[in-house]
Write an enzyme that holds these catalytic residues in place. Structure first.
Site, PDB file in Angstrom:
ATOM      1  CG  ASP A  40      -2.220   0.861   0.910  1.00  0.00           C
ATOM      2  OD1 ASP A  40      -3.159   0.227   0.977  1.00  0.00           O
ATOM      3  OD2 ASP A  40      -2.090   2.000   0.867  1.00  0.00           O
ATOM      4  CB  VAL A  63       0.515  -0.388  -8.056  1.00  0.00           C
ATOM      5  CG1 VAL A  63       0.202  -1.433  -6.961  1.00  0.00           C
ATOM      6  CG2 VAL A  63      -0.710   0.596  -8.189  1.00  0.00           C
ATOM      7  CE1 TYR A 155     -12.396   3.344 -10.304  1.00  0.00           C
ATOM      8  CE2 TYR A 155     -14.868   3.185 -10.923  1.00  0.00           C
ATOM      9  CZ  TYR A 155     -13.511   2.735 -10.155  1.00  0.00           C
ATOM     10  OH  TYR A 155     -13.746   1.638  -9.209  1.00  0.00           O
ATOM     11  CE  LYS A 159     -11.130   0.323 -11.362  1.00  0.00           C
ATOM     12  NZ  LYS A 159     -10.117  -0.785 -10.680  1.00  0.00           N
TER      13      LYS A 159
HETATM   14  N1  LIG Z   1     -15.315   0.867  -3.351  1.00  0.00           N
HETATM   15  C1  LIG Z   1     -15.967   0.730  -4.281  1.00  0.00           C
HETATM   16  O1  LIG Z   1     -17.359   1.038  -4.482  1.00  0.00           O
HETATM   17  C2  LIG Z   1     -15.438  -0.074  -5.611  1.00  0.00           C
HETATM   18  C3  LIG Z   1     -16.523  -0.219  -6.586  1.00  0.00           C
HETATM   19  C4  LIG Z   1     -16.040  -1.075  -7.584  1.00  0.00           C
HETATM   20  C5  LIG Z   1     -14.673  -1.080  -7.933  1.00  0.00           C
HETATM   21  N2  LIG Z   1     -13.893  -0.760  -7.016  1.00  0.00           N
HETATM   22  C6  LIG Z   1     -12.295  -1.156  -7.131  1.00  0.00           C
HETATM   23  O2  LIG Z   1     -11.771  -1.875  -6.338  1.00  0.00           O
HETATM   24  C7  LIG Z   1     -10.510  -1.617  -5.790  1.00  0.00           C
HETATM   25  C8  LIG Z   1     -10.287  -1.421  -4.386  1.00  0.00           C
HETATM   26  O3  LIG Z   1     -11.160  -0.284  -4.105  1.00  0.00           O
HETATM   27  P1  LIG Z   1     -11.328   0.445  -2.303  1.00  0.00           P
HETATM   28  O4  LIG Z   1     -12.795   1.037  -2.603  1.00  0.00           O
HETATM   29  O5  LIG Z   1     -11.060  -0.641  -1.478  1.00  0.00           O
HETATM   30  O6  LIG Z   1     -10.247   1.627  -2.684  1.00  0.00           O
HETATM   31  P2  LIG Z   1     -10.006   2.704  -1.535  1.00  0.00           P
HETATM   32  O7  LIG Z   1     -10.192   3.788  -2.082  1.00  0.00           O
HETATM   33  O8  LIG Z   1     -10.529   2.347  -0.381  1.00  0.00           O
HETATM   34  O9  LIG Z   1      -8.320   2.553  -1.252  1.00  0.00           O
HETATM   35  C9  LIG Z   1      -7.729   1.312  -0.711  1.00  0.00           C
HETATM   36  C10 LIG Z   1      -6.215   1.642  -0.639  1.00  0.00           C
HETATM   37  O10 LIG Z   1      -5.616   1.802  -1.735  1.00  0.00           O
HETATM   38  C11 LIG Z   1      -4.365   2.312  -1.476  1.00  0.00           C
HETATM   39  N3  LIG Z   1      -3.736   3.069  -2.661  1.00  0.00           N
HETATM   40  C12 LIG Z   1      -4.009   4.194  -3.396  1.00  0.00           C
HETATM   41  N4  LIG Z   1      -3.301   4.428  -4.315  1.00  0.00           N
HETATM   42  C13 LIG Z   1      -2.493   3.178  -4.439  1.00  0.00           C
HETATM   43  C14 LIG Z   1      -1.121   3.238  -5.145  1.00  0.00           C
HETATM   44  N5  LIG Z   1      -0.767   3.861  -6.285  1.00  0.00           N
HETATM   45  N6  LIG Z   1      -0.409   2.035  -4.890  1.00  0.00           N
HETATM   46  C15 LIG Z   1      -0.822   1.167  -3.655  1.00  0.00           C
HETATM   47  N7  LIG Z   1      -1.884   1.344  -3.088  1.00  0.00           N
HETATM   48  C16 LIG Z   1      -2.651   2.325  -3.237  1.00  0.00           C
HETATM   49  C17 LIG Z   1      -4.889   3.285  -0.464  1.00  0.00           C
HETATM   50  O11 LIG Z   1      -3.835   3.782   0.449  1.00  0.00           O
HETATM   51  C18 LIG Z   1      -6.118   2.605   0.443  1.00  0.00           C
HETATM   52  O12 LIG Z   1      -5.250   2.035   1.554  1.00  0.00           O
HETATM   53  C19 LIG Z   1     -10.046  -0.379  -6.675  1.00  0.00           C
HETATM   54  O13 LIG Z   1      -9.533  -0.916  -7.853  1.00  0.00           O
HETATM   55  C20 LIG Z   1     -11.564   0.294  -7.202  1.00  0.00           C
HETATM   56  O14 LIG Z   1     -11.331   0.807  -8.205  1.00  0.00           O
HETATM   57  C21 LIG Z   1     -14.229  -0.359  -5.830  1.00  0.00           C
END
Ligand SMILES: NC(=O)c1ccc[n+]([C@@H]2O[C@H](COP(=O)([O-])OP(=O)(O)OC[C@H]3O[C@@H](n4cnc5c(N)ncnc54)[C@H](O)[C@@H]3O)[C@@H](O)[C@H]2O)c1
Length: 260
Positions: A40, A63, A155, A159
Site C-alpha cells: 500500500d 503500484v 475511471y 476500468k
Molecule cells: N469501493 C467501491 O465502491 C468499488 C467499486 C468498484 C470497484 N472498486 C475497485 O476496487 C479496488 C479497491 O477499491 P477500494 O474502494 O477498496 O479502494 P480505497 O479507495 O478504499 O483504497 C484502498 C487502498 O488503496 C491504497 N492505494 C491508493 N493508491 C495506491 C497506489 N498507487 N499504490 C498502492 N496502494 C494504493 C490506499 O492507500 C488505500 O489503503 C479498486 O481498484 C477500485 O477501483 C471499488
C-alpha cells in the site's frame, strides 16, 4: 465467508491491501490459511495490518511507480518465496466531472494507478505464476468497466481497460495453466462510495440525499454490495472450485440496471 476452502501454503500478493476491499481480501485469504503479502502507499494503515492479521507481510509500494513495484517483487521473492495468486486490487476513484472540466493530470494519475499499475505488477508476477501449479491473477475492475457513467469517464475508461488486459492475459497464460479474471464490483457500501456520491451530487447539481438514495436502490436486490461479497468472490475465483473460470469479467453488483 467461504470456510471450507484451504489456501494453506498458497502465496498471495494483494495490492492496496491496507484498507477497503484489499484489506477485506487479506482478512478472507488469511482466514483460509494463505501466506500473504500486502502492499500500500499508506504506511500508517499498512503498519496496522499485521496486528489485525498476524503473519501478513507488509511492504510500502506505489503500484504506479516502476521502481517501487520492482522493490515490491524483490520482497515477494524473499518473504513469500514465490507467488500463486496476484490480486491486482489497487485503484483510485479519480475525478468526477464532465469531460471538458477534467485535467490531464487527473486523467494521467487515474490511468497510472488503475491500469498501468496492474501492468507493472502483472509483468513481474507472471514468471512466478507460471512456476505455480495454481497460478491465478485477479484484476479489480468495476461496474464502470462494463457500463458508462456520466461524470466518471476517466475511471470508466481505466476500468474498461482492465477488461481488455484481463482477457488478453488469459489467452497468453492459458498454456501455462494460469487463470486470469476480472471482478467488477458494483457500488460497495463504505467511505469511498460516499465520497463519489457527494462529488456526483455536486457535479449534477442535485441533493446528496437524492444521489445516495439512487445508489442505495439501483440494484435488483435493493442494496449496495459489501467488501466481504467482493473478497468472497476473489477467494472462490482463486480456488480450485473455480478452476474452469478463465478470462471472465465477473460482475458482483446485486444486478444493477438503473444507473445515473
Ligand atoms: N469501493 C467501491 O465502491 C468499488 C467499486 C468498484 C470497484 N472498486 C475497485 O476496487 C479496488 C479497491 O477499491 P477500494 O474502494 O477498496 O479502494 P480505497 O479507495 O478504499 O483504497 C484502498 C487502498 O488503496 C491504497 N492505494 C491508493 N493508491 C495506491 C497506489 N498507487 N499504490 C498502492 N496502494 C494504493 C490506499 O492507500 C488505500 O489503503 C479498486 O481498484 C477500485 O477501483 C471499488
Amino acid at each position: 465467508m467461504f470456510d471450507d476452502v484451504s489456501f494453506a501454503g498458497r502465496k498471495v500478493l494483494i495490492t492496496a491491501g491496507a484498507d477497503g476491499l484489499g484489506l477485506e481480501m487479506a482478512r478472507v485469504f488469511h482466514k483460509a490459511g494463505a501466506s500473504i503479502m500486502v502492499c500500500d502507499v499508506n504506511e500508517e494503515r499498512l503498519a496496522a495490518v499485521p496486528t489485525a492479521l498476524p503473519g501478513v507481510h507488509v511492504v510500502k509500494a506505489d503500484v504506479s511507480d516502476e521502481d517501487s513495484v520492482a522493490q515490491l517483487f524483490a520482497q515477494v521473492k524473499e518473504k513469500l518465496g514465490g507467488l500463486d495468486v496476484l490480486l491486482n486490487n489497487a485503484g483510485v476513484a479519480g475525478p468526477t466531472g464532465y469531460v471538458e472540466t477534467l485535467s490531464k493530470k487527473d486523467w494521467d494519475h487515474t490511468l497510472a494507478v488503475n491500469i498501468t499499475g496492474q501492468f507493472l505488477c502483472a509483468r513481474l508476477a507472471v514468471p512466478l505464476l507460471k512456476q505455480s501449479s495454481h497460478g491465478v491473477m485477479i484484476n479489480l475492475s468495476s461496474a464502470a468497466g462494463h457500463l458508462g457513467f456520466a461524470g466518471r469517464s476517466v475511471y470508466s475508461a481505466s476500468k474498461w481497460a482492465v477488461i481488455g488486459f484481463t482477457k488478453s492475459l488469459a489467452i497468453e497464460l492459458g498454456a501455462y495453466g494460469v487463470r486470469v479474471n476480472a471482478i467488477l464490483p458494483g457500488a460497495v457500501e463504505g467511505p469511498r462510495i460516499r465520497a463519489v456520491i457527494a462529488a456526483k451530487a455536486n457535479t449534477l447539481g442535485k441533493p446528496v440525499e437524492e444521489i445516495a438514495s439512487h445508489y442505495e436502490n439501483q440494484s435488483a436486490l435493493g442494496r449496495m454490495v459489501t467488501a466481504t461479497d467482493i473478497a468472497n468472490m476473489a477467494l472462490f475465483n482463486a480456488s480450485e472450485a473455480s478452476r474452469s473460470v478463465n478470462g471472465q469479467a465477473i460482475v458482483v453488483d446485486a444486478f444493477t440496471q438503473k444507473l445515473y
